[in-house]
Design a protein around this motif. Structure first.
Motif, mmCIF file in Angstrom:
data_model
loop_
_atom_site.group_PDB
_atom_site.id
_atom_site.type_symbol
_atom_site.label_atom_id
_atom_site.label_comp_id
_atom_site.label_asym_id
_atom_site.label_seq_id
_atom_site.Cartn_x
_atom_site.Cartn_y
_atom_site.Cartn_z
ATOM 1 N N LEU A 28 0.835 -1.203 0.000
ATOM 2 C CA LEU A 28 0.000 0.000 0.000
ATOM 3 C C LEU A 28 0.866 1.248 0.000
ATOM 4 O O LEU A 28 1.917 1.283 0.643
ATOM 5 C CB LEU A 28 -0.907 0.025 1.232
ATOM 6 C CG LEU A 28 -1.905 -1.130 1.399
ATOM 7 C CD1 LEU A 28 -2.611 -1.005 2.744
ATOM 8 C CD2 LEU A 28 -2.913 -1.134 0.264
ATOM 9 N N GLU A 32 -2.817 5.618 0.265
ATOM 10 C CA GLU A 32 -3.871 4.597 0.396
ATOM 11 C C GLU A 32 -4.121 4.273 1.859
ATOM 12 O O GLU A 32 -5.271 4.046 2.277
ATOM 13 C CB GLU A 32 -3.467 3.344 -0.368
ATOM 14 C CG GLU A 32 -3.504 3.514 -1.883
ATOM 15 C CD GLU A 32 -2.898 2.336 -2.637
ATOM 16 O OE1 GLU A 32 -3.298 2.117 -3.795
ATOM 17 O OE2 GLU A 32 -2.025 1.631 -2.060
ATOM 18 N N ARG A 35 -6.085 7.239 3.590
ATOM 19 C CA ARG A 35 -7.512 7.306 3.266
ATOM 20 C C ARG A 35 -8.355 6.430 4.181
ATOM 21 O O ARG A 35 -9.557 6.645 4.310
ATOM 22 C CB ARG A 35 -7.735 6.911 1.814
ATOM 23 C CG ARG A 35 -7.363 8.004 0.819
ATOM 24 C CD ARG A 35 -8.023 7.772 -0.531
ATOM 25 N NE ARG A 35 -7.519 6.567 -1.186
ATOM 26 C CZ ARG A 35 -6.472 6.554 -2.005
ATOM 27 N NH1 ARG A 35 -5.810 7.685 -2.247
ATOM 28 N NH2 ARG A 35 -6.086 5.441 -2.580
ATOM 29 N N ARG A 67 5.648 1.800 -2.042
ATOM 30 C CA ARG A 67 4.561 1.055 -1.423
ATOM 31 C C ARG A 67 5.102 0.266 -0.238
ATOM 32 O O ARG A 67 6.234 -0.222 -0.278
ATOM 33 C CB ARG A 67 3.901 0.104 -2.431
ATOM 34 C CG ARG A 67 3.180 0.839 -3.551
ATOM 35 C CD ARG A 67 2.624 -0.134 -4.589
ATOM 36 N NE ARG A 67 1.930 0.574 -5.656
ATOM 37 C CZ ARG A 67 0.652 0.927 -5.629
ATOM 38 N NH1 ARG A 67 -0.088 0.598 -4.566
ATOM 39 N NH2 ARG A 67 0.102 1.579 -6.612
#
Length: 217
Positions: A28, A32, A35, A67
């Motif tokens: 992620l 992301e 959120r 990520r």
């Protein structure tokens, strides 16, 4: 006081980020992760804290292409390696060679080639010897003293045969589509004692003279 909400503290944000990373199907990005957190939560600080907390442990928080994901520590990767024996498939040439040896033993390389009608590559016999399906039987008492080959016990085990006399006959083999070679007139099932009078046994530790046996490959 009803209707008021309280933002989770840093420890709780860290817990939530940890849960998200653990359950995610893939890595992620920080955006992301943010959120999925309450408004105002500092995802970057939580990620940094987790990275520090997991440093040096069995799993670590790693960043790849911006990520984040948990990964097995690099020095423990060997624990995830599964060692297993992959079955080796025999080529058509190897299967034909094995069938000829089974039904004509003891047989020389030249005799194998005569039945197949084509030259035999060195690798084919090497493979059958390496896999334990074939063994060196002896040396013919003829010019050049060529090596003779015969099936080994593993051949019987692999094909579920109690002895060579249990080999299917030619008619059965052809009916099953397993044998389409041109066999000589008067063909019969192999006799393990056949050839004993015209060959000498292979001495312990002796290897075939490949330079001689495989000339022309």
């Amino acid at each position: 006081m009803s209707g008021l909400t309280f933002a989770p503290d840093e420890a709780e944000i860290e817990r939530r980020v940890e849960a998200l990373l653990f359950a995610a199907a893939g890595p992620l990005t920080a955006a992301e992760i943010a959120r999925r957190l309450p408004e105002g939560a500092d995802a970057g600080r939580a990620i940094a804290a987790l990275r520090t907390r997991y440093e040096g442990r069995g799993v670590e928080l790693a960043c790849v292409a911006d990520r984040w994901a948990f990964r097995t520590a690099a020095d423990l990767g060997f624990l995830m390696t599964e060692e297993r024996e992959e079955p080796r498939r025999l080529s058509r040439a190897a299967l034909e060679t094995l069938a000829i040896i089974a039904y004509h033993q003891p047989v020389t390389r030249a005799e194998i080639e005569s039945v197949r009608g084509v030259s035999l590559s060195r690798g084919t016999l090497d493979l059958l010897l390496e896999m334990g399906f074939v063994r060196l039987r002896g040396r013919r008492r003829s010019p050049g003293r060529p090596v003779t080959y015969a099936t080994a016990d593993r051949f019987l085990e692999q094909f579920g045969l109690a002895s060579l006399s249990d080999l299917p006959g030619v008619a059965e083999m052809k009916a099953a589509g397993l044998l389409d070679l041109s066999l000589p007139t008067g063909f019969e099932l192999p006799d393990p004692s056949r050839g004993a009078d015209d060959e000498d046994p292979i001495e312990e530790g002796e290897a075939p003279e490949f330079a001689q046996d495989f000339v022309g490959d």
